[in-house]
Scaffold this motif. Structure first.
Motif, PDB file in Angstrom:
ATOM      1  N   SER A   7      21.117  20.285 -16.742  1.00 26.65           N
ATOM      2  CA  SER A   7      21.943  19.874 -17.875  1.00 26.65           C
ATOM      3  C   SER A   7      22.529  21.119 -18.516  1.00 26.65           C
ATOM      4  O   SER A   7      21.878  22.169 -18.566  1.00 26.65           O
ATOM      5  CB  SER A   7      21.115  19.111 -18.915  1.00 26.65           C
ATOM      6  N   ILE A   8      23.741  21.004 -19.021  1.00 24.55           N
ATOM      7  CA  ILE A   8      24.403  22.103 -19.720  1.00 24.55           C
ATOM      8  C   ILE A   8      24.849  21.597 -21.087  1.00 24.55           C
ATOM      9  O   ILE A   8      25.521  20.567 -21.186  1.00 24.55           O
ATOM     10  CB  ILE A   8      25.612  22.636 -18.936  1.00 24.55           C
ATOM     11  N   GLU A   9      24.447  22.291 -22.126  1.00 24.99           N
ATOM     12  CA  GLU A   9      24.789  21.921 -23.499  1.00 24.99           C
ATOM     13  C   GLU A   9      25.270  23.161 -24.247  1.00 24.99           C
ATOM     14  O   GLU A   9      24.950  24.287 -23.871  1.00 24.99           O
ATOM     15  CB  GLU A   9      23.562  21.346 -24.230  1.00 24.99           C
ATOM     16  N   GLY A  10      26.031  22.921 -25.311  1.00 22.70           N
ATOM     17  CA  GLY A  10      26.338  24.022 -26.216  1.00 22.70           C
ATOM     18  C   GLY A  10      27.743  24.564 -26.105  1.00 22.70           C
ATOM     19  O   GLY A  10      28.647  23.919 -25.562  1.00 22.70           O
ATOM     20  N   LEU A  11      27.913  25.780 -26.621  1.00 21.22           N
ATOM     21  CA  LEU A  11      29.223  26.396 -26.741  1.00 21.22           C
ATOM     22  C   LEU A  11      29.843  26.669 -25.369  1.00 21.22           C
ATOM     23  O   LEU A  11      29.221  27.311 -24.518  1.00 21.22           O
ATOM     24  CB  LEU A  11      29.108  27.720 -27.512  1.00 21.22           C
ATOM     25  N   GLN A  12      31.069  26.223 -25.178  1.00 20.69           N
ATOM     26  CA  GLN A  12      31.758  26.454 -23.908  1.00 20.69           C
ATOM     27  C   GLN A  12      31.936  27.944 -23.634  1.00 20.69           C
ATOM     28  O   GLN A  12      31.912  28.375 -22.485  1.00 20.69           O
ATOM     29  CB  GLN A  12      33.124  25.761 -23.935  1.00 20.69           C
ATOM     30  N   THR A  13      32.126  28.717 -24.696  1.00 23.81           N
ATOM     31  CA  THR A  13      32.378  30.154 -24.524  1.00 23.81           C
ATOM     32  C   THR A  13      31.172  31.009 -24.908  1.00 23.81           C
ATOM     33  O   THR A  13      31.283  32.233 -24.969  1.00 23.81           O
ATOM     34  CB  THR A  13      33.590  30.577 -25.364  1.00 23.81           C
ATOM     35  N   GLY A  14      30.038  30.379 -25.182  1.00 26.55           N
ATOM     36  CA  GLY A  14      28.857  31.126 -25.595  1.00 26.55           C
ATOM     37  C   GLY A  14      28.170  31.808 -24.428  1.00 26.55           C
ATOM     38  O   GLY A  14      28.401  31.471 -23.260  1.00 26.55           O
ATOM     39  N   PRO A  15      27.312  32.795 -24.704  1.00 31.98           N
ATOM     40  CA  PRO A  15      26.521  33.428 -23.645  1.00 31.98           C
ATOM     41  C   PRO A  15      25.607  32.380 -23.000  1.00 31.98           C
ATOM     42  O   PRO A  15      25.126  31.458 -23.660  1.00 31.98           O
ATOM     43  CB  PRO A  15      25.698  34.487 -24.396  1.00 31.98           C
ATOM     44  N   TRP A  16      25.349  32.538 -21.714  1.00 29.37           N
ATOM     45  CA  TRP A  16      24.462  31.613 -21.013  1.00 29.37           C
ATOM     46  C   TRP A  16      23.008  31.874 -21.387  1.00 29.37           C
ATOM     47  O   TRP A  16      22.587  33.029 -21.550  1.00 29.37           O
ATOM     48  CB  TRP A  16      24.612  31.766 -19.509  1.00 29.37           C
ATOM     49  N   LEU A  17      22.245  30.801 -21.496  1.00 27.95           N
ATOM     50  CA  LEU A  17      20.801  30.865 -21.730  1.00 27.95           C
ATOM     51  C   LEU A  17      20.159  29.792 -20.864  1.00 27.95           C
ATOM     52  O   LEU A  17      20.517  28.614 -20.967  1.00 27.95           O
ATOM     53  CB  LEU A  17      20.475  30.637 -23.207  1.00 27.95           C
ATOM     54  N   THR A  18      19.239  30.180 -20.010  1.00 33.83           N
ATOM     55  CA  THR A  18      18.592  29.261 -19.066  1.00 33.83           C
ATOM     56  C   THR A  18      17.158  29.012 -19.492  1.00 33.83           C
ATOM     57  O   THR A  18      16.428  29.945 -19.843  1.00 33.83           O
ATOM     58  CB  THR A  18      18.626  29.854 -17.646  1.00 33.83           C
ATOM     59  N   LEU A  19      16.743  27.733 -19.444  1.00 34.74           N
ATOM     60  CA  LEU A  19      15.390  27.325 -19.816  1.00 34.74           C
ATOM     61  C   LEU A  19      14.646  26.815 -18.599  1.00 34.74           C
ATOM     62  O   LEU A  19      15.159  25.970 -17.853  1.00 34.74           O
ATOM     63  CB  LEU A  19      15.457  26.219 -20.879  1.00 34.74           C
ATOM     64  N   SER A  20      13.412  27.294 -18.400  1.00 36.66           N
ATOM     65  CA  SER A  20      12.608  26.930 -17.235  1.00 36.66           C
ATOM     66  C   SER A  20      11.248  26.409 -17.680  1.00 36.66           C
ATOM     67  O   SER A  20      10.524  27.076 -18.419  1.00 36.66           O
ATOM     68  CB  SER A  20      12.443  28.151 -16.315  1.00 36.66           C
ATOM     69  N   HIS A  21      10.883  25.230 -17.216  1.00 35.67           N
ATOM     70  CA  HIS A  21       9.748  24.473 -17.735  1.00 35.67           C
ATOM     71  C   HIS A  21       8.425  24.761 -17.005  1.00 35.67           C
ATOM     72  O   HIS A  21       8.419  25.374 -15.935  1.00 35.67           O
ATOM     73  CB  HIS A  21      10.062  22.971 -17.673  1.00 35.67           C
ATOM     74  N   PRO A  22       7.307  24.264 -17.539  1.00 33.79           N
ATOM     75  CA  PRO A  22       5.999  24.413 -16.880  1.00 33.79           C
ATOM     76  C   PRO A  22       5.871  23.501 -15.659  1.00 33.79           C
ATOM     77  O   PRO A  22       6.623  22.542 -15.482  1.00 33.79           O
ATOM     78  CB  PRO A  22       4.993  23.988 -17.965  1.00 33.79           C
ATOM     79  N   VAL A  23       4.867  23.769 -14.841  1.00 29.93           N
ATOM     80  CA  VAL A  23       4.528  22.877 -13.734  1.00 29.93           C
ATOM     81  C   VAL A  23       4.114  21.523 -14.311  1.00 29.93           C
ATOM     82  O   VAL A  23       3.471  21.445 -15.355  1.00 29.93           O
ATOM     83  CB  VAL A  23       3.404  23.477 -12.862  1.00 29.93           C
ATOM     84  N   GLY A  24       4.540  20.433 -13.652  1.00 33.78           N
ATOM     85  CA  GLY A  24       4.198  19.106 -14.120  1.00 33.78           C
ATOM     86  C   GLY A  24       5.081  18.597 -15.242  1.00 33.78           C
ATOM     87  O   GLY A  24       4.806  17.556 -15.831  1.00 33.78           O
ATOM     88  N   SER A  25       6.155  19.315 -15.529  1.00 26.06           N
ATOM     89  CA  SER A  25       7.075  18.929 -16.589  1.00 26.06           C
ATOM     90  C   SER A  25       8.468  18.750 -15.995  1.00 26.06           C
ATOM     91  O   SER A  25       8.621  18.605 -14.776  1.00 26.06           O
ATOM     92  CB  SER A  25       7.060  19.993 -17.692  1.00 26.06           C
TER      93      SER A  25
END
Length: 255
Positions: A7-25
């Motif tokens: 999923s991608i949310e937020g500012l179209q021109t903002g810096p990228w920030l990637t989120l990575s979840h725990p095992v089992g999530s």
């Protein structure tokens, strides 16, 4: 595939920030953080292989394989550089990515992640892998919740707890087992020593899975690393969402 794995949310021109979840999530665990971080960043959350809607790719993988998955996704999306925030397994993936492709990681947040397994921890993860392969996810769901969440949170937030339970139960046994084996073979602490990317290590003060002292010890191995402790357990971003998001934003502010 029928369902998106990111999923991608937020500012179209903002810096990228990637989120990575725990095992089992899965990526939905980051809902509270996405709502805050998307005000300033273009936030990518994704499902690790064998989790959420991401297909399994066999019963064996390494953390470097999981990092390669992220790098391929970034290439597909045209992402040249991104901040990376990972919790538990996600933090291990972030360190592997920073080691393999340092030019692509703008900064790194590693939260509640055991980066070096001893014999006991290795055997624990191998046993969990074998258990889910033989019996499915059911035997590991409640014990995992006991390690992840505090009794108070479980009593006061039944809706959120139910969502975590569903996510665990819905995880592919093959995908969970593969990632459990990747964790069993986790020996990454040495990668911190030469890490030059701005990096923050976050620790939950009541984490039963990855003790706060362990995270502080990792941080002490390299003077460039920052360390912050937060009230909360292993899944600290759920029990202390405001504190987690604030710590991430404070760290990212000058970057």
């Amino acid at each position: 595939m029928a369902e998106s794995t990111y999923s991608i949310e937020g500012l179209q021109t903002g810096p990228w920030l990637t989120l990575s979840h725990p095992v089992g999530s899965d990526r939905t665990t980051w809902a509270a953080q996405v709502a805050v971080l998307a005000r300033q960043y273009r936030v990518l959350s994704y499902d690790i292989r064998g989790h959420g809607h991401a297909p399994s790719q066999g019963s064996v993988c390494s953390v470097d394989d999981l990092a390669a998955d992220v790098h391929r996704l970034w290439q597909q999306l045209g992402i040249e550089r991104s901040h990376f925030v990972g919790l538990s397994l996600g933090g291990c993936v972030g360190l592997a990515l920073a080691h393999r492709h340092p030019e692509t990681v703008q900064s790194l947040v590693i939260a509640n992640a055991r980066l070096e397994m001893d014999t006991a921890a290795t055997q624990m993860w191998l046993q969990r892998a074998a258990t889910v392969e033989q019996h499915g996810m059911a035997p590991v769901v409640e014990p995992t919740l006991e390690r992840w969440l505090t009794p108070a949170f479980k009593a006061l937030q039944p809706t959120q707890v139910a969502a975590v339970r569903r996510s665990l139960a819905a995880t592919s046994p093959e995908g969970f087992a593969a990632c459990a084996r990747a964790l069993a073979d986790m020996h990454q602490a040495h990668r911190l020593l030469d890490l030059k990317i701005p990096t923050l290590l976050l620790a939950g003060l009541s984490d039963l899975a990855v003790p706060r002292d362990l995270m502080q010890g990792y941080a002490a191995s390299n003077a460039r690393l920052q360390f912050v402790e937060l009230s909360g357990p292993h899944i600290v971003h759920l029990e202390n969402p405001d504190g987690f998001s604030r710590a991430v934003l404070d760290f990212l502010a000058p970057r």
